[in-house]
Design a protein around this motif. Structure first.
Motif, PDB file in Angstrom:
ATOM      1  N   PHE A  42       0.837  -1.197   0.000  1.00 36.71           N
ATOM      2  CA  PHE A  42       0.000   0.000   0.000  1.00 36.71           C
ATOM      3  C   PHE A  42       0.876   1.253   0.000  1.00 36.71           C
ATOM      4  O   PHE A  42       0.511   2.280   0.545  1.00 36.71           O
ATOM      5  CB  PHE A  42      -0.987  -0.042   1.167  1.00 36.71           C
ATOM      6  CG  PHE A  42      -1.961  -1.171   1.025  1.00 36.71           C
ATOM      7  CD1 PHE A  42      -3.056  -1.067   0.173  1.00 36.71           C
ATOM      8  CD2 PHE A  42      -1.757  -2.374   1.677  1.00 36.71           C
ATOM      9  CE1 PHE A  42      -3.940  -2.111  -0.001  1.00 36.71           C
ATOM     10  CE2 PHE A  42      -2.642  -3.436   1.515  1.00 36.71           C
ATOM     11  CZ  PHE A  42      -3.726  -3.305   0.670  1.00 36.71           C
ATOM     12  N   LYS A  43       2.021   1.111  -0.606  1.00 35.50           N
ATOM     13  CA  LYS A  43       3.007   2.150  -0.912  1.00 35.50           C
ATOM     14  C   LYS A  43       3.740   2.719   0.298  1.00 35.50           C
ATOM     15  O   LYS A  43       4.912   2.518   0.459  1.00 35.50           O
ATOM     16  CB  LYS A  43       2.388   3.307  -1.716  1.00 35.50           C
ATOM     17  CG  LYS A  43       1.642   2.898  -2.957  1.00 35.50           C
ATOM     18  CD  LYS A  43       2.570   2.416  -4.018  1.00 35.50           C
ATOM     19  CE  LYS A  43       1.794   2.132  -5.303  1.00 35.50           C
ATOM     20  NZ  LYS A  43       2.311   0.971  -5.976  1.00 35.50           N
ATOM     21  N   SER A  44       3.030   3.429   1.162  1.00 41.37           N
ATOM     22  CA  SER A  44       3.674   4.220   2.209  1.00 41.37           C
ATOM     23  C   SER A  44       3.197   3.799   3.599  1.00 41.37           C
ATOM     24  O   SER A  44       2.275   3.002   3.742  1.00 41.37           O
ATOM     25  CB  SER A  44       3.336   5.700   2.002  1.00 41.37           C
ATOM     26  OG  SER A  44       1.938   5.891   2.157  1.00 41.37           O
ATOM     27  N   ILE A  45       3.809   4.396   4.607  1.00 38.96           N
ATOM     28  CA  ILE A  45       3.342   4.221   5.987  1.00 38.96           C
ATOM     29  C   ILE A  45       1.894   4.681   6.077  1.00 38.96           C
ATOM     30  O   ILE A  45       1.038   3.966   6.609  1.00 38.96           O
ATOM     31  CB  ILE A  45       4.244   5.006   6.968  1.00 38.96           C
ATOM     32  CG1 ILE A  45       5.606   4.320   7.079  1.00 38.96           C
ATOM     33  CG2 ILE A  45       3.575   5.156   8.330  1.00 38.96           C
ATOM     34  CD1 ILE A  45       6.649   5.133   7.837  1.00 38.96           C
ATOM     35  N   HIS A  46       1.624   5.855   5.558  1.00 42.06           N
ATOM     36  CA  HIS A  46       0.263   6.405   5.615  1.00 42.06           C
ATOM     37  C   HIS A  46      -0.714   5.497   4.862  1.00 42.06           C
ATOM     38  O   HIS A  46      -1.799   5.197   5.370  1.00 42.06           O
ATOM     39  CB  HIS A  46       0.246   7.824   5.030  1.00 42.06           C
ATOM     40  CG  HIS A  46      -1.021   8.553   5.273  1.00 42.06           C
ATOM     41  ND1 HIS A  46      -1.168   9.459   6.301  1.00 42.06           N
ATOM     42  CD2 HIS A  46      -2.215   8.519   4.635  1.00 42.06           C
ATOM     43  CE1 HIS A  46      -2.396   9.956   6.277  1.00 42.06           C
ATOM     44  NE2 HIS A  46      -3.054   9.398   5.271  1.00 42.06           N
ATOM     45  N   GLY A  47      -0.331   5.073   3.682  1.00 43.45           N
ATOM     46  CA  GLY A  47      -1.195   4.208   2.887  1.00 43.45           C
ATOM     47  C   GLY A  47      -1.473   2.880   3.568  1.00 43.45           C
ATOM     48  O   GLY A  47      -2.592   2.348   3.498  1.00 43.45           O
ATOM     49  N   THR A  48      -0.471   2.335   4.248  1.00 44.77           N
ATOM     50  CA  THR A  48      -0.649   1.054   4.936  1.00 44.77           C
ATOM     51  C   THR A  48      -1.492   1.224   6.192  1.00 44.77           C
ATOM     52  O   THR A  48      -2.355   0.387   6.487  1.00 44.77           O
ATOM     53  CB  THR A  48       0.721   0.418   5.248  1.00 44.77           C
ATOM     54  OG1 THR A  48       1.458   0.304   4.011  1.00 44.77           O
ATOM     55  CG2 THR A  48       0.573  -0.953   5.868  1.00 44.77           C
ATOM     56  N   ALA A  49      -1.298   2.323   6.924  1.00 38.75           N
ATOM     57  CA  ALA A  49      -2.148   2.599   8.086  1.00 38.75           C
ATOM     58  C   ALA A  49      -3.587   2.819   7.630  1.00 38.75           C
ATOM     59  O   ALA A  49      -4.539   2.350   8.277  1.00 38.75           O
ATOM     60  CB  ALA A  49      -1.634   3.815   8.856  1.00 38.75           C
ATOM     61  N   GLN A 141       5.310  -4.174   8.952  1.00 34.35           N
ATOM     62  CA  GLN A 141       5.823  -3.485   7.760  1.00 34.35           C
ATOM     63  C   GLN A 141       6.022  -1.994   8.044  1.00 34.35           C
ATOM     64  O   GLN A 141       7.064  -1.426   7.713  1.00 34.35           O
ATOM     65  CB  GLN A 141       4.851  -3.645   6.597  1.00 34.35           C
ATOM     66  CG  GLN A 141       4.782  -5.039   6.035  1.00 34.35           C
ATOM     67  CD  GLN A 141       3.756  -5.131   4.919  1.00 34.35           C
ATOM     68  OE1 GLN A 141       2.787  -4.365   4.868  1.00 34.35           O
ATOM     69  NE2 GLN A 141       3.965  -6.075   4.016  1.00 34.35           N
ATOM     70  N   ILE A 142       5.017  -1.390   8.659  1.00 34.50           N
ATOM     71  CA  ILE A 142       5.106   0.043   8.967  1.00 34.50           C
ATOM     72  C   ILE A 142       6.277   0.311   9.906  1.00 34.50           C
ATOM     73  O   ILE A 142       7.060   1.248   9.692  1.00 34.50           O
ATOM     74  CB  ILE A 142       3.782   0.552   9.585  1.00 34.50           C
ATOM     75  CG1 ILE A 142       2.658   0.521   8.543  1.00 34.50           C
ATOM     76  CG2 ILE A 142       3.957   1.962  10.157  1.00 34.50           C
ATOM     77  CD1 ILE A 142       1.269   0.764   9.130  1.00 34.50           C
ATOM     78  N   ALA A 143       6.408  -0.506  10.944  1.00 36.47           N
ATOM     79  CA  ALA A 143       7.490  -0.305  11.925  1.00 36.47           C
ATOM     80  C   ALA A 143       8.862  -0.416  11.260  1.00 36.47           C
ATOM     81  O   ALA A 143       9.775   0.364  11.562  1.00 36.47           O
ATOM     82  CB  ALA A 143       7.361  -1.305  13.069  1.00 36.47           C
ATOM     83  N   GLY A 144       9.015  -1.380  10.367  1.00 37.09           N
ATOM     84  CA  GLY A 144      10.296  -1.543   9.681  1.00 37.09           C
ATOM     85  C   GLY A 144      10.662  -0.320   8.854  1.00 37.09           C
ATOM     86  O   GLY A 144      11.798   0.168   8.914  1.00 37.09           O
ATOM     87  N   ILE A 145       9.715   0.193   8.092  1.00 33.83           N
ATOM     88  CA  ILE A 145       9.968   1.379   7.267  1.00 33.83           C
ATOM     89  C   ILE A 145      10.192   2.597   8.154  1.00 33.83           C
ATOM     90  O   ILE A 145      11.111   3.387   7.923  1.00 33.83           O
ATOM     91  CB  ILE A 145       8.813   1.621   6.274  1.00 33.83           C
ATOM     92  CG1 ILE A 145       8.709   0.466   5.271  1.00 33.83           C
ATOM     93  CG2 ILE A 145       8.956   2.971   5.568  1.00 33.83           C
ATOM     94  CD1 ILE A 145       9.945   0.254   4.406  1.00 33.83           C
ATOM     95  N   ALA A 146       9.364   2.759   9.193  1.00 37.32           N
ATOM     96  CA  ALA A 146       9.507   3.911  10.091  1.00 37.32           C
ATOM     97  C   ALA A 146      10.889   3.921  10.739  1.00 37.32           C
ATOM     98  O   ALA A 146      11.534   4.974  10.835  1.00 37.32           O
ATOM     99  CB  ALA A 146       8.408   3.902  11.151  1.00 37.32           C
ATOM    100  N   THR A 147      11.347   2.758  11.151  1.00 37.24           N
ATOM    101  CA  THR A 147      12.668   2.651  11.779  1.00 37.24           C
ATOM    102  C   THR A 147      13.762   3.011  10.781  1.00 37.24           C
ATOM    103  O   THR A 147      14.710   3.721  11.120  1.00 37.24           O
ATOM    104  CB  THR A 147      12.867   1.230  12.341  1.00 37.24           C
ATOM    105  OG1 THR A 147      11.827   0.963  13.282  1.00 37.24           O
ATOM    106  CG2 THR A 147      14.200   1.099  13.036  1.00 37.24           C
ATOM    107  N   GLN A 148      13.629   2.544   9.544  1.00 35.07           N
ATOM    108  CA  GLN A 148      14.607   2.906   8.505  1.00 35.07           C
ATOM    109  C   GLN A 148      14.644   4.412   8.273  1.00 35.07           C
ATOM    110  O   GLN A 148      15.693   4.966   7.942  1.00 35.07           O
ATOM    111  CB  GLN A 148      14.279   2.210   7.189  1.00 35.07           C
ATOM    112  CG  GLN A 148      14.587   0.745   7.164  1.00 35.07           C
ATOM    113  CD  GLN A 148      14.203   0.101   5.833  1.00 35.07           C
ATOM    114  OE1 GLN A 148      13.584   0.733   4.976  1.00 35.07           O
ATOM    115  NE2 GLN A 148      14.567  -1.153   5.669  1.00 35.07           N
ATOM    116  N   LEU A 149      13.509   5.066   8.451  1.00 35.62           N
ATOM    117  CA  LEU A 149      13.426   6.520   8.244  1.00 35.62           C
ATOM    118  C   LEU A 149      13.851   7.320   9.471  1.00 35.62           C
ATOM    119  O   LEU A 149      13.782   8.547   9.458  1.00 35.62           O
ATOM    120  CB  LEU A 149      12.005   6.901   7.829  1.00 35.62           C
ATOM    121  CG  LEU A 149      11.553   6.372   6.466  1.00 35.62           C
ATOM    122  CD1 LEU A 149      10.062   6.656   6.239  1.00 35.62           C
ATOM    123  CD2 LEU A 149      12.400   6.978   5.350  1.00 35.62           C
TER     124      LEU A 149
END
Length: 178
Positions: A42-49, A141-149
């Protein structure tokens, strides 16, 4: 022995708690970072949330025997604060509705139609298991991307939730006795 009903009431409460932990972490990011395409389904953190919200709305409607006309990728809220609030409210509504259901409901069968019109039938406890594991999957998935950012790593595992709940109960008991 714990009943299906009590098991899923704990699980839904855990979803609320874990979402809060995840949002605390994601709040450290800019809106642009949360909306940036990170290669997720769902592309992004926002999109996945947002997908978590849509999923909750779809399954909650199905559990009640209702229909909502939403696509899994449909954007409901563009504003991060509104999205978080809507997700919190929807999870709590689901929890309160499940609380009001008789124990037999959790052992019953659920018939529902998906967007294509195809009818499905599953045990309610299997649907609820899917619901809570689907949340955990996308939160990871969101946590992994957020942590990378650069966001802090959210500690949102189930045992952490149970410990927090036990600590809260112990503090309430101590306050009542002291």
């Amino acid at each position: 022995m714990i009943s299906w009903k009590n098991h899923f009431l704990y699980q839904i409460d855990y979803q609320h708690w874990a979402n809060d932990k995840l949002f605390e972490s994601c709040d450290m990011l800019s809106d642009e970072a949360r909306k940036r395409d990170a290669g997720l389904f769902f592309k992004s953190i926002h999109g996945t949330a947002n997908h978590l919200l849509v999923t909750n709305l779809l399954w909650f409607a199905r559990l009640r025997g209702d229909h909502v006309d939403l696509r899994p990728d449909q954007q409901v809220h563009d504003d991060w604060r509104e999205l978080k609030l809507a997700l919190k409210q929807t999870v709590r509504q689901t929890q309160h509705w499940l609380q009001a259901q008789p124990h037999e409901f959790f052992e019953g069968e659920l018939r529902y139609r998906i967007a294509s019109g195809v009818e499905h039938s599953n045990w309610v406890h299997d649907v609820l298991t899917h619901f809570v594991t689907h949340y955990a999957h996308h939160r990871g998935q969101i946590a992994g991307i957020a942590t990378q950012l650069g966001a802090p790593i959210p500690e949102m595992d189930y045992i952490g939730y149970r410990r927090d709940m036990q600590d809260s109960l112990a503090n309430l008991r101590q306050a009542a006795n002291g």
